[in-house]
Design a protein around this motif. Sequence first.
Motif, short mmCIF file in Angstrom:
data_model
loop_
_atom_site.label_atom_id
_atom_site.label_comp_id
_atom_site.label_asym_id
_atom_site.label_seq_id
_atom_site.Cartn_x
_atom_site.Cartn_y
_atom_site.Cartn_z
N THR A 91 34.41 13.14 -14.69
CA THR A 91 34.42 12.69 -16.09
C THR A 91 35.27 11.43 -16.23
O THR A 91 34.89 10.48 -16.94
CB THR A 91 34.94 13.81 -17.03
OG1 THR A 91 34.16 14.98 -16.79
CG2 THR A 91 34.81 13.43 -18.49
N ARG A 127 38.18 16.54 -24.26
CA ARG A 127 38.53 16.75 -22.86
C ARG A 127 39.00 18.18 -22.63
O ARG A 127 39.76 18.72 -23.44
CB ARG A 127 39.60 15.74 -22.41
CG ARG A 127 39.17 14.28 -22.49
CD ARG A 127 37.93 13.96 -21.70
NE ARG A 127 37.97 14.32 -20.30
CZ ARG A 127 38.34 13.50 -19.31
NH1 ARG A 127 38.70 12.26 -19.59
NH2 ARG A 127 38.33 13.91 -18.05
N GLY A 128 38.53 18.76 -21.55
CA GLY A 128 38.88 20.15 -21.23
C GLY A 128 38.02 21.17 -21.97
O GLY A 128 38.25 22.37 -21.87
N GLY A 129 37.00 20.68 -22.70
CA GLY A 129 36.26 21.54 -23.62
C GLY A 129 35.31 22.56 -23.00
O GLY A 129 34.79 23.43 -23.71
N SER A 130 35.10 22.51 -21.68
CA SER A 130 34.21 23.51 -21.09
C SER A 130 34.76 24.93 -21.23
O SER A 130 34.01 25.90 -21.30
CB SER A 130 33.98 23.25 -19.60
OG SER A 130 33.35 22.04 -19.42
N GLU A 180 28.49 17.32 -16.60
CA GLU A 180 28.26 18.77 -16.63
C GLU A 180 26.79 19.08 -16.30
O GLU A 180 26.48 20.09 -15.66
CB GLU A 180 28.63 19.33 -18.00
CG GLU A 180 30.09 19.74 -18.17
CD GLU A 180 31.10 18.59 -18.14
OE1 GLU A 180 30.69 17.42 -18.28
OE2 GLU A 180 32.29 18.87 -17.97
N SER A 212 31.82 22.83 -15.44
CA SER A 212 32.35 21.52 -15.82
C SER A 212 31.80 20.47 -14.87
O SER A 212 31.26 20.80 -13.82
CB SER A 212 33.87 21.49 -15.65
OG SER A 212 34.50 22.27 -16.60
N ALA A 213 32.06 19.22 -15.20
CA ALA A 213 31.74 18.12 -14.29
C ALA A 213 32.58 18.29 -13.03
O ALA A 213 33.71 18.78 -13.09
CB ALA A 213 32.05 16.80 -14.96
N PHE A 226 31.02 21.85 -22.33
CA PHE A 226 31.60 20.62 -22.90
C PHE A 226 30.66 19.90 -23.85
O PHE A 226 30.97 18.82 -24.32
CB PHE A 226 32.01 19.73 -21.70
CG PHE A 226 32.58 18.37 -21.95
CD1 PHE A 226 33.70 18.19 -22.75
CD2 PHE A 226 32.02 17.24 -21.34
CE1 PHE A 226 34.26 16.92 -22.92
CE2 PHE A 226 32.56 15.97 -21.50
CZ PHE A 226 33.69 15.81 -22.30
N1 ASP Z 1 34.51 17.51 -17.85
C1 ASP Z 1 35.27 17.55 -19.08
C2 ASP Z 1 36.63 16.94 -18.88
O1 ASP Z 1 36.95 16.50 -17.79
C3 ASP Z 1 35.34 18.94 -19.67
C4 ASP Z 1 36.09 19.96 -18.86
O2 ASP Z 1 36.44 19.73 -17.69
O3 ASP Z 1 36.32 21.06 -19.38
O4 ASP Z 1 37.39 16.88 -19.80
#
Ligand code: ASP
Length: 440
Positions: free
Chosen positions: A46, A149-152, A73, A40-41, A135
Amino acid sequence: MRVLKFGGTSMGATPERLAQIARRVAEVRRQGYATVVVVSARGDSTDRLVEEALTAAAVPPPRELDQLLATGEARSAALLAMALDDMGVSALSLLGGQAGFEVSGAHADGRIARIDATKVRQALARGQVAVVAGFQGVNEAGDVITLGRGGSDTSAVALAVELDAECCEIYTDVDGIHSADPRLVPDAQPIPSVRNSVMAEMAYAGARVLHTRAVELAGRAGVDIRVRSAFNRRPGTVVVSDWKGTQMLESDDRVIAVAHDPDSARITMGAASSDAPPFGAEGFSLLAEASVTVDVVTRFTDRSGRHGWDFTVARKDVDAAMSVLTAFPCEVAVDARVAKVSVVGAGLLSDPRCAGRMLTALVASGIEPLSIAASQARISATVRDADCARAVSALHEEFLLGAVASPGVQTGAGAGAGTGAQGAVQAGENGRLGALAPTP
Ligand code: ASP
Ligand code: ADP
Ligand code: MG
């Protein structure tokens, strides 16, 4: 084969943190595993990129926003590959598109359609660690699309599925899945293993430790997910695929966790005038077409016998919902200062005391539940967002999920109380869950 995913919390922002992650990956590679890492980033970069976009334009074009967000990312992947190389471990970083992620759907809400993992497999065959930017992927037109968001997490699970890995390891800043968010409830207990379907409810109810779609994908593909800390060796939690032989025993029927979603909004559609078409099936279909998910749905009847609706949406979806709802000739009220708190587990309606205990515990803490919905796996209530943390603690205590008592013991302070609320269960209409009677 090992597929490891490091989130923003574990990638951190410092050189030391990057080196620490690289050492952990190098150790796996040196044990002889074909090693794939999804990143992820770093840290909250992000969020910073979103803020930066807003300095360039009040409403950044979705395509350009995705181009920008995907760089978070991309940086992580290149830097981790460099750090591995510096330790004498050959590595190859790949952007989502280079790793073969073909993604369909709208910007910021892409769905992984297919993965052509040729480049990943080639890197593994050369003995390299493949470091993939999570992501993101590209669509048929070659444009970058991010996964939400959170897609990694979802990138990592999808790659594990494509590569036939048995497990996807998600490294984060907590020792696995807990009985509540450990940042909110210091007494929250780690859960050694949880069935995929229960985890999916937790994720959906707001436990952001795993992306909901990652859990669903793992469940469909029969892949386990291990969630563990990037900073210690504790085993963490295994999210076990339901159909992999995990038995569903009735003794499993209990609340195992409390989840909260602070980013909810509650929408009330007042009763339509008698000659107007009612909001109902059509309204919910239009919301679905606008990609707005509704939850905690209740239909109520006013004094003159006309129907209205009450439901929650994610706060980020309020504008999209309103663009649909204003077409209906009825009063629409939006309350964006609500949070959703849920107890999650199995067999929750089979124990008639469960919903009553939940309501009693909230009310005893001076918290007014605004609306409630129940299913066998989850009972959710909306509360004012200022009450969210107290509501989570009250429910965690009521269902004996802390350190002192063993979970599932049915003799809590409010055990057996409030069964009257259970009597109010009605057949839900159009919602994911059956609904309890609304508060007036
Ligand atoms: N960097 C993206 C986010 O902050 C994806 C992730 O963290 O999974 O949503
Ligand atoms: P990452 O950057 O690794 O993807 P996230 O911030 O997305 O990390 O997810 C980890 C966070 O999820 C934890 O720091 C914790 O605050 C939160 N969380 C919410 N509910 C739970 C839970 N039930 N168990 C563990 N963590 C939870
Ligand atoms: Mg995450």
